[in-house]
Scaffold this motif. Sequence first.
Motif, short mmCIF file in Angstrom:
data_model
loop_
_atom_site.label_atom_id
_atom_site.label_comp_id
_atom_site.label_asym_id
_atom_site.label_seq_id
_atom_site.Cartn_x
_atom_site.Cartn_y
_atom_site.Cartn_z
N LYS A 291 36.25 56.63 46.24
CA LYS A 291 37.21 55.65 45.73
C LYS A 291 37.78 56.11 44.40
O LYS A 291 37.08 56.74 43.61
CB LYS A 291 36.51 54.29 45.55
N THR A 293 40.31 54.66 41.09
CA THR A 293 40.98 53.54 40.44
C THR A 293 41.81 54.07 39.28
O THR A 293 41.30 54.78 38.41
CB THR A 293 39.96 52.51 39.91
N GLN A 297 44.55 50.28 36.04
CA GLN A 297 43.80 49.26 36.76
C GLN A 297 42.40 49.05 36.19
O GLN A 297 41.64 48.23 36.68
CB GLN A 297 43.69 49.66 38.25
N THR A 298 42.03 49.84 35.17
CA THR A 298 40.70 49.72 34.58
C THR A 298 40.80 49.12 33.18
O THR A 298 41.82 49.24 32.50
CB THR A 298 40.01 51.10 34.49
N VAL A 303 40.88 56.64 34.26
CA VAL A 303 40.81 56.72 35.72
C VAL A 303 39.34 56.78 36.11
O VAL A 303 38.55 57.50 35.49
CB VAL A 303 41.53 57.97 36.25
N GLU A 304 38.96 56.03 37.13
CA GLU A 304 37.55 55.97 37.55
C GLU A 304 37.39 56.49 38.97
O GLU A 304 38.16 56.14 39.86
CB GLU A 304 37.03 54.53 37.47
N GLU A 306 34.54 56.88 42.12
CA GLU A 306 33.23 56.50 42.66
C GLU A 306 32.86 57.49 43.75
O GLU A 306 33.63 57.73 44.68
CB GLU A 306 33.29 55.09 43.24
N LYS A 312 29.36 57.28 39.31
CA LYS A 312 30.72 57.03 38.86
C LYS A 312 31.09 57.99 37.72
O LYS A 312 30.24 58.35 36.91
CB LYS A 312 30.87 55.58 38.39
N GLU A 314 34.42 58.97 34.86
CA GLU A 314 35.65 58.51 34.22
C GLU A 314 36.38 59.69 33.60
O GLU A 314 35.76 60.65 33.14
CB GLU A 314 35.33 57.48 33.13
N SER A 461 43.54 52.94 48.66
CA SER A 461 43.80 53.00 47.21
C SER A 461 45.28 52.71 46.95
O SER A 461 46.08 52.52 47.87
CB SER A 461 43.44 54.38 46.66
N ALA A 462 45.64 52.74 45.68
CA ALA A 462 47.04 52.51 45.30
C ALA A 462 47.88 53.79 45.36
O ALA A 462 49.10 53.73 45.21
CB ALA A 462 47.09 51.93 43.88
N VAL A 481 50.50 56.56 40.67
CA VAL A 481 49.44 55.89 39.92
C VAL A 481 49.28 56.53 38.55
O VAL A 481 49.20 57.76 38.44
CB VAL A 481 48.10 55.94 40.70
#
Length: 521
Positions: A291, A293, A297-298, A303-304, A306, A312, A314, A461-462, A481
Amino acid sequence: MLDQNVKTQLKAYLERLESPIEIIASLDDSDKSAQVKELVGEMAELSNQVTARYDGTHHRRPSFGIAKAGEQPRVFFAGLPMGHEFTSLILALLQTSGYAPKVSDEILTQIKGLDLTANFDVFVSLTCHNCPDVVQALNLIAIYNPNTTTTMVEGGFFKEEVEERKIMAVPMVFQDNEHFGQGRMTIEEIVAKLDSNSAEKEAAKINAKDAFDVLIVGGGPAGGTAAIYAARKGIKTGIVAERFGGQVMDTMDIENFTTVQKTVGPKFGEDLEAHVRAYGVDIMNLQKVNKITGADQTANGLVELELENGAKLESKAVILSTGARWRKMGVPGEVEYATRGVAYCPHCDGPLFKGKRVAVIGGGNSGVEAAIDLAGIVEHVTLFEFDTKLRADQVLQDKLHSLPNTTVIMNALSTEVVGDGSQVTGLKYKDRATDEEHLVELAGIFVQIGLLPNTDFLKDSAVELTNRGEIVINERNETNVQGVFAAGDCTTVPYKQIIIATGEGAKASLSAFDYLIRSGQ
């Protein structure tokens, strides 16, 4: 057996032995045993630290084991380890004597801590460029685990066993006669599979890492180049990759990379990794991203990512360079008969079909090259092309049509892989012009029909994807993104070539660095 040039090189290697070793042959009265005996004798003549014995008790004959003087052998070669496997033989001789292997201290510690009791058999062909990595990895595991043995089994020497076990893809590994794995596997992958706690330990280690400036997902030519360009800017750079080197590790000859007249994929991948490591990039190999993000969005503007193991990561910016994989036919029987007649690597698995009738699916460069290579091994090759004309370079088409044991069928839609429950026996196809169905009797089917982007993890995802699953990017390799860039075969950039992927990786990295400066990150 060995020409003078090879003997000279081998003698130089044997001067590096750390302690005396014995080569113990298990022979019978066959001509193959005579060849093995000759090889063992020649090796012993090259060094006073090497002793040859011919009283071995290994159940496969001919074979030979390598051991420190006075110890029982744990590394065996059943057959002649020539071709790509000659390097495996040299390393086994050196490492058995105590010569330090060129692996990380972390992997070596993990190998020693396995405390493993097992017997491995690795079935190989001497033309397989993926097999040596597996052989060498298991040899090292056996050397450092006293209750473990490993045997390289050369398929050409043991055809009856290959047919009895229905081995139609190499490398094929058995642990205590149970299937362990097949295909190219790195030493990290094999050790992780044997170490039941490795995933948890790796997740904890990854979770403890601070945020990166640039984090690259994928370790192929695009990802590797992106990492080099980022690291040279003096910023904190990391790579998360399922397999460093990516698809290039499954490529044989590379003859169109500027300034490099000819190389092979695994060598290209090794050189790429060495170049990346020279800049201190944090490489997290054998890790799959589940995943992503975006920064917008955080809560912290990072940016994250997973990972599949739950960890996780970053980063201020992320570059997606996950590459592509071989496209499958998607017809009944393909999955069922994978490695039992359905294959994707003609160089690796072609010798297992010697004297048999096979098919190649696909009329592009890869398909036609595969058909040409296979024609020199098998009885007959039938190439199936969906279109009304081949798409391969004309020089390749001319070569294919000049071969007496090849047939080309155009306008053909493959509809089903047919088998007897244990192996492939044929292929059904439909003539697209007449709608007539046909069955061609075959022992093997080599699929070479293009690529699919490795972007399944992005579908929820986006990140914007095309209907083919490619990541949509602009001329600066930006996605839709914030903080997320992309490069290489997984994107909308046309022409999936190694040299193009490296250029795109450089562009994405420079764009990511520009983003960091402009956003004040």
